[in-house]
Every structure is written in C-alpha cells, then in structure tokens.
Design an enzyme around this catalytic site. Structure first.
Site, PDB file in Angstrom:
ATOM      1  N   TYR A   1       0.805  -1.224   0.000  1.00 31.82           N
ATOM      2  CA  TYR A   1       0.000   0.000   0.000  1.00 31.82           C
ATOM      3  C   TYR A   1       0.840   1.278   0.000  1.00 31.82           C
ATOM      4  O   TYR A   1       0.311   2.360  -0.204  1.00 31.82           O
ATOM      5  CB  TYR A   1      -0.934   0.006   1.216  1.00 31.82           C
ATOM      6  CG  TYR A   1      -1.959  -1.093   1.182  1.00 31.82           C
ATOM      7  CD1 TYR A   1      -2.878  -1.157   0.131  1.00 31.82           C
ATOM      8  CD2 TYR A   1      -2.027  -2.063   2.171  1.00 31.82           C
ATOM      9  CE1 TYR A   1      -3.828  -2.166   0.081  1.00 31.82           C
ATOM     10  CE2 TYR A   1      -2.976  -3.069   2.129  1.00 31.82           C
ATOM     11  CZ  TYR A   1      -3.874  -3.117   1.096  1.00 31.82           C
ATOM     12  OH  TYR A   1      -4.811  -4.108   1.039  1.00 31.82           O
TER      13      TYR A   1
ATOM     14  N   HIS B   1     -14.644  -3.025   3.937  1.00 31.81           N
ATOM     15  CA  HIS B   1     -15.045  -4.385   3.582  1.00 31.81           C
ATOM     16  C   HIS B   1     -15.916  -5.016   4.665  1.00 31.81           C
ATOM     17  O   HIS B   1     -15.741  -4.746   5.853  1.00 31.81           O
ATOM     18  CB  HIS B   1     -13.809  -5.265   3.375  1.00 31.81           C
ATOM     19  CG  HIS B   1     -12.926  -4.796   2.261  1.00 31.81           C
ATOM     20  ND1 HIS B   1     -11.797  -5.471   1.883  1.00 31.81           N
ATOM     21  CD2 HIS B   1     -13.000  -3.726   1.441  1.00 31.81           C
ATOM     22  CE1 HIS B   1     -11.208  -4.834   0.881  1.00 31.81           C
ATOM     23  NE2 HIS B   1     -11.911  -3.763   0.606  1.00 31.81           N
TER      24      HIS B   1
ATOM     25  N   HIS C   1      -2.710  -0.748  -6.801  1.00 33.95           N
ATOM     26  CA  HIS C   1      -3.657   0.372  -6.785  1.00 33.95           C
ATOM     27  C   HIS C   1      -3.063   1.492  -7.639  1.00 33.95           C
ATOM     28  O   HIS C   1      -1.869   1.771  -7.516  1.00 33.95           O
ATOM     29  CB  HIS C   1      -3.850   0.894  -5.365  1.00 33.95           C
ATOM     30  CG  HIS C   1      -4.525  -0.087  -4.463  1.00 33.95           C
ATOM     31  ND1 HIS C   1      -4.905   0.239  -3.177  1.00 33.95           N
ATOM     32  CD2 HIS C   1      -4.902  -1.378  -4.641  1.00 33.95           C
ATOM     33  CE1 HIS C   1      -5.490  -0.819  -2.613  1.00 33.95           C
ATOM     34  NE2 HIS C   1      -5.480  -1.809  -3.476  1.00 33.95           N
TER      35      HIS C   1
HETATM   36 ZN   LIG Z   1     -10.776  -2.229  -0.259  1.00 35.96          ZN
HETATM   37 ZN   LIG Z   2      -6.314  -3.735  -3.139  1.00 36.40          ZN
END
Ligand SMILES: [Zn+2]
Ligand SMILES: [Zn+2]
Length: 278
Positions: free
Chosen positions: A72, A228, A109
């Site tokens: 990330y 989520h 991403h």
């Molecule tokens: Zn997500």
């Molecule tokens: Zn992801």
C-alpha cells in the site's frame, strides 16, 4: 474452474501461505510478496521461493490461481518525485518477487494524484506501470479499481481505460475488480452484478479481467468509501456474489476474499465454490 480464496498471511515464511490457503479449502489465494508496511525488506531467498513454488505444485494450485497484492505504500500517480521513485523501486522489486515465486501477475492500486491534474496523475501511473514491465518483461500488472475517495484514481471504467490507453505495454496490463470498491464508486453491484461484468467484458474483453476481490461492503452505494464486510453481511448481499461466481468472466481467474472475519473464510469459500458449480 473457479479459483476462490482469501488473502493469506506470509508470516514466518512465504511458503506457509500455501498451507494456510489449502487448510481453508481455497482453490486460489492472494499474498503480499513482502511485509507491506515497510519500504525495504530482506531479499526473497532462493530456497524460500523454491519452497513456495513446490508448495503450489504439490497442493494442486496453478500459478494463475494466485494473485499477489503490491504494498500500500506504492503510489504510482504521485506528483512527488521522490515518492514516485521510491514507489517505482518497491513496485519493481515486488514484480521481481512475483516472477521468482513462479507467478505471472501482480495487483496494484493506481494511486492518488494529490494535486495538479487528473490527466497528469494517469500519465504518471501509466509511466510507472510501463517502467516495471520494461524491467520485468514477464510480469502482468492488474490495476485494481477503487472507491475513488479524494484524488484516488481508478474508480470508473473510463479511468481504468485511460490508464490502459496511456500505457505503451497494454498487452501486459489488465484489471482487478473489487466489488466493495465498485459499490463505493457508485456501481450497483448489489442489483446488477451481471450487467456490470457484461459492460466490463464488452469494453475490455474477458481476458482483461485478471482477477476479482470479492468483498461485501459496510458502506453505501456511491459513498466513495472502502470498508469491507463479510460476504452476505454487508449492503451488497450474498445473492450478488452468487451471480458473480456464475458469470463466465470469473472462471479461471483468482477471486480473492479480503473479508474482515477470518473465521468465516472457510465457509465463504465453500459456499462460493459450491455456487460456482451449480
Ligand atoms: Zn478495499
Ligand atoms: Zn487492493
């Protein structure tokens, strides 16, 4: 064949991730290629990579069933030159780890452009993707759709297409669709998952769907948020996931659970695998 399973831990040894997936009855799974919270990790040892590849073979997985998720920290769209360079170095390292693990595809991403124009952000993201492919030609890159908070890129099919068009190596670029992100971005995956997948296929072709993240959502349609929830407990609901696993576009690609309750993973996998065969 449906490759369904969770994002499993690589703690202690990356080869253990295969056993963790297998123990849950998963037919596919996701991993980080290294500790995702840090910029530099010790190199992937030859013997660890070999043990992982051996585990894949012995447990009857195919490399196409495993979809590593890049860390990330990586922001391909950033206007900050230093951060872009650090992101590129890490992304390239993770792509090399993916290949060393005997896998083909890594999920990324597209990042946030922070300031300046969206178009420039798209250009920077595509440039990073291209540079990684130039240095690691075996890799395929799956750009993940997003819920689109702030200046985060990738919340619409138009924007995913713009990234693909901007790339010089589009043959190695495809997408991961995350259902919770679709929902957050305003795609009504609860009501009409089949139409959304059909739209994707008619625009890009089935072969551009490199994977999916199957997550229910705690937050509403068009909320631009990414929270989520376990399958069936959120605002999308179980029926949509049943339709998704029956859609021909989801065959033969990793369908990854990033749902919050690990205790439900085994049941989520069994239920979706069963539905995919009906
Ligand atoms: Zn997500
Ligand atoms: Zn992801």
């Amino acid at each position: 064949m449906h490759f369904i399973g969770p994002h499993v831990s690589i703690k202690e040894n990356i080869a253990l991730s295969v056993d963790r997936a297998k123990a849950l009855g998963a037919t596919g799974f996701a991993i980080f290629t290294k500790n995702q919270r840090i910029w530099t990790a010790p190199p992937l040892q030859d013997e660890d990579a070999a043990a992982f590849r051996e585990g894949i073979r012995e447990n009857g997985y195919t490399p196409d069933a495993v979809l590593p998720h890049a860390g990330y920290l990586i922001n391909p769209a950033t206007p900050d030159r230093d951060l872009w360079n650090k992101s590129f170095a890490l992304f390239e390292d993770e792509a090399m780890r993916t290949v060393k693990l005997g896998l083909r595809t890594i999920n990324i991403h597209p990042g946030a452009y922070k300031e300046g124009s969206r178009e420039d952000g798209i250009k920077r993201a595509a440039q990073m993707i291209d540079s990684v492919i130039e240095n690691v030609p075996e890799i395929r890159i799956a750009v993940e759709n997003t819920a689109g908070a702030g200046t985060i890129l990738g919340s619409s099919f138009d924007e995913l297409e713009a990234i693909l068009q901007e790339s010089k190596h589009g043959e190695n670029v495809g997408f991961t669709l995350d259902t919770a992100h679709l929902f957050g971005a305003g795609y009504d995956v609860k009501t009409d998952p089949v139409r959304i997948l059909d739209d994707f296929v008619s625009r890009f072709g089935k072969e551009k769907l490199f994977g999916m993240h199957l997550n229910d959502s705690k937050v509403g349609l068009g909320s631009k948020k990414d929270r989520h929830e376990s399958i069936g407990l959120g605002l999308i609901g179980k029926e949509a996931f049943v339709e998704i696993v029956k859609h021909p576009a989801t065959e033969g690609i990793p369908l990854i659970l990033e749902t919050p309750d690990e205790n439900r993973w085994q049941a989520e996998i069994a239920c979706l695998l069963q539905e995919s065969k009906l």
